[in-house]
Design a protein around this motif. Structure first.
Motif, PDB file in Angstrom:
ATOM      1  N   ARG A   1      -4.537 -11.500  -3.463  1.00  0.00           N
ATOM      2  CA  ARG A   1      -3.350 -12.114  -2.849  1.00  0.00           C
ATOM      3  C   ARG A   1      -2.818 -11.260  -1.704  1.00  0.00           C
ATOM      4  NH1 ARG A   1      -2.407 -11.900  -8.173  1.00  0.00           N
ATOM      5  NH2 ARG A   1      -0.720 -10.399  -7.879  1.00  0.00           N
ATOM      6  N   GLN A   2      -2.860  -9.940  -1.888  1.00  0.00           N
ATOM      7  CA  GLN A   2      -2.399  -9.041  -0.833  1.00  0.00           C
ATOM      8  C   GLN A   2      -3.299  -9.149   0.406  1.00  0.00           C
ATOM      9  OE1 GLN A   2       0.377  -6.888  -1.006  1.00  0.00           O
ATOM     10  NE2 GLN A   2       0.881  -7.899  -2.925  1.00  0.00           N
ATOM     11  N   ALA A   3      -4.542  -9.549   0.189  1.00  0.00           N
ATOM     12  CA  ALA A   3      -5.485  -9.690   1.301  1.00  0.00           C
ATOM     13  C   ALA A   3      -5.241 -10.949   2.114  1.00  0.00           C
ATOM     14  CB  ALA A   3      -6.922  -9.677   0.776  1.00  0.00           C
ATOM     15  N   HIS A   4      -4.196 -11.715   1.775  1.00  0.00           N
ATOM     16  CA  HIS A   4      -3.829 -12.873   2.581  1.00  0.00           C
ATOM     17  C   HIS A   4      -3.040 -12.474   3.826  1.00  0.00           C
ATOM     18  CE1 HIS A   4      -4.374 -16.117  -0.781  1.00  0.00           C
ATOM     19  NE2 HIS A   4      -5.457 -15.391  -0.563  1.00  0.00           N
ATOM     20  N   THR A   5      -2.952 -11.195   4.071  1.00  0.00           N
ATOM     21  CA  THR A   5      -2.530 -10.676   5.372  1.00  0.00           C
ATOM     22  C   THR A   5      -3.483  -9.548   5.743  1.00  0.00           C
ATOM     23  OG1 THR A   5      -0.822  -9.523   6.647  1.00  0.00           O
ATOM     24  CG2 THR A   5      -0.813  -9.173   4.261  1.00  0.00           C
ATOM     25  N   LEU A   6      -3.912  -9.513   6.984  1.00  0.00           N
ATOM     26  CA  LEU A   6      -4.806  -8.456   7.455  1.00  0.00           C
ATOM     27  C   LEU A   6      -4.029  -7.308   8.092  1.00  0.00           C
ATOM     28  CD1 LEU A   6      -7.743 -10.621   8.853  1.00  0.00           C
ATOM     29  CD2 LEU A   6      -7.555  -9.487   6.629  1.00  0.00           C
ATOM     30  N   TYR A   7      -2.708  -7.447   8.135  1.00  0.00           N
ATOM     31  CA  TYR A   7      -1.812  -6.353   8.527  1.00  0.00           C
ATOM     32  C   TYR A   7      -0.876  -6.091   7.341  1.00  0.00           C
ATOM     33  CZ  TYR A   7      -3.373  -6.988  13.360  1.00  0.00           C
ATOM     34  OH  TYR A   7      -4.127  -7.068  14.503  1.00  0.00           O
ATOM     35  N   PRO A   8      -1.418  -5.579   6.237  1.00  0.00           N
ATOM     36  CA  PRO A   8      -0.624  -5.443   5.013  1.00  0.00           C
ATOM     37  C   PRO A   8       0.346  -4.265   5.059  1.00  0.00           C
ATOM     38  CG  PRO A   8      -2.785  -4.501   4.685  1.00  0.00           C
ATOM     39  CD  PRO A   8      -2.809  -5.121   6.061  1.00  0.00           C
ATOM     40  N   ASN A   9       1.236  -4.290   4.110  1.00  0.00           N
ATOM     41  CA  ASN A   9       2.190  -3.202   3.931  1.00  0.00           C
ATOM     42  C   ASN A   9       1.508  -1.940   3.413  1.00  0.00           C
ATOM     43  OD1 ASN A   9       3.965  -1.964   1.485  1.00  0.00           O
ATOM     44  ND2 ASN A   9       5.293  -2.388   3.247  1.00  0.00           N
ATOM     45  N   HIS A  10       0.417  -2.121   2.660  1.00  0.00           N
ATOM     46  CA  HIS A  10      -0.264  -0.977   2.061  1.00  0.00           C
ATOM     47  C   HIS A  10      -1.704  -1.343   1.705  1.00  0.00           C
ATOM     48  CE1 HIS A  10       0.844  -3.343  -1.467  1.00  0.00           C
ATOM     49  NE2 HIS A  10      -0.145  -2.734  -2.100  1.00  0.00           N
ATOM     50  N   LEU A  11      -2.504  -0.314   1.475  1.00  0.00           N
ATOM     51  CA  LEU A  11      -3.828  -0.437   0.875  1.00  0.00           C
ATOM     52  C   LEU A  11      -3.907   0.588  -0.248  1.00  0.00           C
ATOM     53  CD1 LEU A  11      -6.043  -0.800   4.098  1.00  0.00           C
ATOM     54  CD2 LEU A  11      -5.475  -2.606   2.472  1.00  0.00           C
ATOM     55  N   TRP A  12      -5.045   0.628  -0.910  1.00  0.00           N
ATOM     56  CA  TRP A  12      -5.237   1.597  -1.992  1.00  0.00           C
ATOM     57  C   TRP A  12      -6.409   2.512  -1.679  1.00  0.00           C
ATOM     58  CZ3 TRP A  12      -2.137   2.169  -6.303  1.00  0.00           C
ATOM     59  CH2 TRP A  12      -1.160   1.187  -6.487  1.00  0.00           C
ATOM     60  N   GLU A  13      -6.232   3.800  -1.950  1.00  0.00           N
ATOM     61  CA  GLU A  13      -7.327   4.764  -1.865  1.00  0.00           C
ATOM     62  C   GLU A  13      -7.522   5.350  -3.250  1.00  0.00           C
ATOM     63  OE1 GLU A  13      -9.236   7.989   1.133  1.00  0.00           O
ATOM     64  OE2 GLU A  13      -7.056   7.756   1.184  1.00  0.00           O
ATOM     65  N   ASN A  14      -8.652   5.043  -3.854  1.00  0.00           N
ATOM     66  CA  ASN A  14      -8.875   5.337  -5.267  1.00  0.00           C
ATOM     67  C   ASN A  14      -7.730   4.710  -6.067  1.00  0.00           C
ATOM     68  OD1 ASN A  14     -11.249   6.686  -4.552  1.00  0.00           O
ATOM     69  ND2 ASN A  14     -10.132   8.589  -4.198  1.00  0.00           N
ATOM     70  N   GLU A  15      -6.885   5.500  -6.692  1.00  0.00           N
ATOM     71  CA  GLU A  15      -5.769   4.920  -7.462  1.00  0.00           C
ATOM     72  C   GLU A  15      -4.412   5.269  -6.847  1.00  0.00           C
ATOM     73  OE1 GLU A  15      -6.282   5.217 -11.790  1.00  0.00           O
ATOM     74  OE2 GLU A  15      -8.350   5.867 -11.408  1.00  0.00           O
ATOM     75  N   GLN A  16      -4.450   5.615  -5.564  1.00  0.00           N
ATOM     76  CA  GLN A  16      -3.222   5.966  -4.853  1.00  0.00           C
ATOM     77  C   GLN A  16      -2.858   4.889  -3.838  1.00  0.00           C
ATOM     78  OE1 GLN A  16      -3.412   9.683  -2.748  1.00  0.00           O
ATOM     79  NE2 GLN A  16      -1.320   9.552  -1.978  1.00  0.00           N
ATOM     80  N   LYS A  17      -1.592   4.497  -3.824  1.00  0.00           N
ATOM     81  CA  LYS A  17      -1.094   3.507  -2.884  1.00  0.00           C
ATOM     82  C   LYS A  17      -0.848   4.171  -1.532  1.00  0.00           C
ATOM     83  CE  LYS A  17       2.440  -0.145  -2.786  1.00  0.00           C
ATOM     84  NZ  LYS A  17       3.571  -0.719  -3.558  1.00  0.00           N
ATOM     85  N   ILE A  18      -1.462   3.635  -0.483  1.00  0.00           N
ATOM     86  CA  ILE A  18      -1.343   4.187   0.858  1.00  0.00           C
ATOM     87  C   ILE A  18      -0.504   3.246   1.706  1.00  0.00           C
ATOM     88  CG2 ILE A  18      -2.588   4.979   2.894  1.00  0.00           C
ATOM     89  CD1 ILE A  18      -3.151   6.636   0.359  1.00  0.00           C
ATOM     90  N   MET A  19       0.675   3.708   2.140  1.00  0.00           N
ATOM     91  CA  MET A  19       1.559   2.881   2.950  1.00  0.00           C
ATOM     92  C   MET A  19       1.058   2.840   4.396  1.00  0.00           C
ATOM     93  SD  MET A  19       3.436   2.017   0.509  1.00  0.00           S
ATOM     94  CE  MET A  19       4.551   0.944   1.447  1.00  0.00           C
ATOM     95  N   LEU A  20       1.177   1.670   5.024  1.00  0.00           N
ATOM     96  CA  LEU A  20       0.709   1.475   6.396  1.00  0.00           C
ATOM     97  C   LEU A  20       1.893   1.245   7.333  1.00  0.00           C
ATOM     98  CD1 LEU A  20      -2.362  -0.860   5.742  1.00  0.00           C
ATOM     99  CD2 LEU A  20      -2.285   1.640   5.784  1.00  0.00           C
TER     100      LEU A  20
END
Length: 511
Positions: free
Chosen positions: A176-195
């Motif tokens: 569901r989060q991938a329904h935007t290609l300019y998201p608020n965040h992604l994940w690296e391993n198990e860490q949330k990475i803010m964009l």
């Protein structure tokens, strides 16, 4: 005496060389890249007949290797297709058989809430004891990484990639989060990475007072951190970091899945080619776009360029000759959100549009492009007509890497096809899909049987002869009752009631 010592030395030298060669052969492990597009149609690649969208790197990959013409996804939508790919089990035996958003947790479709609370993000997790392709490759000491979209277990669950055999993950945990290609965040391993992107909920339409013909009206939907580019950079970094190890790179791109978002300079290239067009205001869901045809074409070419850059990196590092590359798509193309599937002939030569592509077990929904390349191993410019499926990938890669193939799977190795050897064939392929009113399908030689609208009580089977009717327009079930009977028996035998009640068919006797 001197002559005898010299001869003995030569013999010892040959022996040592032979032993070294045997040792090297025993430890021989190719790098593996599995590059998966998202919702890329069979007809949207140049070597599969696309004429308007440019895909020079996909075409070059096919020229360097083998193009498969009868390869199928394991399911017509995202999550089950990816589960089947990683486990070798068809949909009648799979744990994940549909897109299950695990909504008993709360308001999972509320984008703002899910961003604030990771426990609302992601899909229902696959079990801890799942035997995945990544876990199997770890048995042969492969370094494993996934970059892109996951969808098989939310943050903090046993289903995250790092608990399913992957050493490294970067990208979208949640579909569901991938329904935007300019998201608020992604994940690296198990860490949330803010964009560095503003929080714009997916499916936000154009403002009612905005002029759809003015570029600035769309400024909210093109931001700074483009997820496909960030994911790509991490994938290249993975290759660079592990160039001295055998690695498995699962590149699960979010492109060209909607929304229509791609950097402006890429759109402008196609605006010149395709000319003026009617803006898409978001009335069919997903974000609006002023130039929808140009944007969609640009997304596919952007994906193509990333494939080309990855191949270039492998060549630069001297890894290309020892790397098996497989390129495919998770299911057929979409039919909504501003995509003009008729203009691009996205499913050519199969049926197109709603009811025939993504979400459906007709050919346009499940037959997908697949290209395999491995210099010196796979014949250049070759074409395969072998009938295969996503659930064949795990046994194939186990076969190639000399890893024991799990017994409780449905797949069959297509390694012989890759190497130009005699290939055992499936007696049939099987699908079921507990969504879109309930569906089953069987491919048996030239025959394709489809049962749809199961949830409405329909158990009749449509039958198509794919040799004469690839569009699946002429139902010949009445002419071939014997074939229908065999397909019905397969549907009954291969369907095992799902563990998850959401995936069960009470019409088929599930309780």
């Amino acid at each position: 005496m001197i002559r005898k010592i010299s001869t003995l030395s030569v013999l010892i030298g040959f022996l040592l060389i032979g032993l070294e060669s045997i040792a090297q052969e025993g430890n021989y492990k190719p790098n593996i890249v599995y590059f998966l597009a998202d919702d890329l149609g069979y007809g949207e690649v140049g070597v599969y007949s696309q004429e308007k969208i440019k895909t020079p790197h996909m075409d070059a990959l096919a020229k360097s290797g083998m193009r498969f013409t009868q390869h199928y996804s394991g399911a017509p939508v995202c999550a089950p297709a990816r589960y089947i790919l990683l486990t070798g089990k068809h949909a009648g035996h799979a744990y994940i058989r549909g897109n299950d958003e695990w909504d008993e947790r709360g308001d999972v479709w509320n984008y703002e809430k899910a961003v604030a609370d990771p426990s609302l993000e992601g899909q229902r997790p696959i079990p801890t004891n799942t035997v995945t392709l990544a876990k199997k490759l770890k048995e042969a000491n492969y370094v494993t990484g996934i970059f892109g979209k996951w969808g098989l277990g939310g943050p903090g669950t046993e289903g995250v990639p790092t608990k399913q055999g992957f050493d490294q993950f970067y990208g979208y945990n949640c579909q569901r989060q991938a329904h935007t290609l300019y998201p608020n965040h992604l994940w690296e391993n198990e860490q949330k990475i803010m964009l560095n992107n503003a929080l714009i909920p997916p499916h936000t339409p154009l403002q009612s007072d905005a002029d759809p013909n003015v570029e600035n009206s769309y400024s909210d939907f093109i931001q700074k951190d483009y997820a496909p580019q960030l994911i790509h950079e991490k994938a290249l970094e993975f290759v660079e970091t592990h160039k001295d190890s055998a690695f498995f790179l699962y590149y699960a791109s979010p492109l060209p899945h909607l929304p229509l978002q791609v950097p402006k300079q890429d759109v402008d290239v196609y605006r010149e080619v395709l000319g003026s067009e009617k803006p898409y205001t978001g009335d069919q869901g997903y974000f609006p776009n002023q130039h929808p045809r140009a944007a969609y074409a640009a997304m596919i070419t952007y994906l193509d360029n990333q494939l080309g850059e990855l191949v270039g990196k492998l060549k630069e590092l001297g890894l290309y000759e020892n790397t098996l590359i497989i390129f495919s798509s998770d299911n057929g193309p979409t039919y909504t959100g501003g995509v003009d599937f008729d203009f691009f002939e996205s499913s050519k030569p199969f049926g197109n549009g709603a009811g025939r592509t993504k979400g459906n077990v007709y050919e346009g929904g499940i037959r997908v492009p697949m290209i395999a390349s491995w210099p010196g191993k796979i014949k250049e410019g070759s074409t395969s007509y072998h009938i295969s499926s996503f659930y064949d990938v795990l046994p194939t890669l186990c076969d190639i890497t000399k890893i024991e193939i799990p017994e409780a799977i449905d797949g069959m190795s297509f390694k012989p096809t890759l190497f130009g050897e005699e290939q055992p064939k499936h007696h049939y392929l099987y699908w079921e899909f507990p969504s879109y009113k309930g569906q089953q399908a069987v491919r048996m030689g030239k025959w394709k049987g489809i049962r749809k609208n199961i949830f409405e009580g329909n158990l009749s089977i449509e039958l198509y002869d794919l040799e004469t009717d690839v569009l699946e327009e002429v139902d010949v079930s009445r002419k071939h009752p014997d074939v229908v009977e065999r397909i019905a028996a397969i549907m009954q035998r291969e369907h095992v009631p799902a563990e998850n009640p959401k995936f069960r068919f009470k019409e088929l006797g599930d309780k």
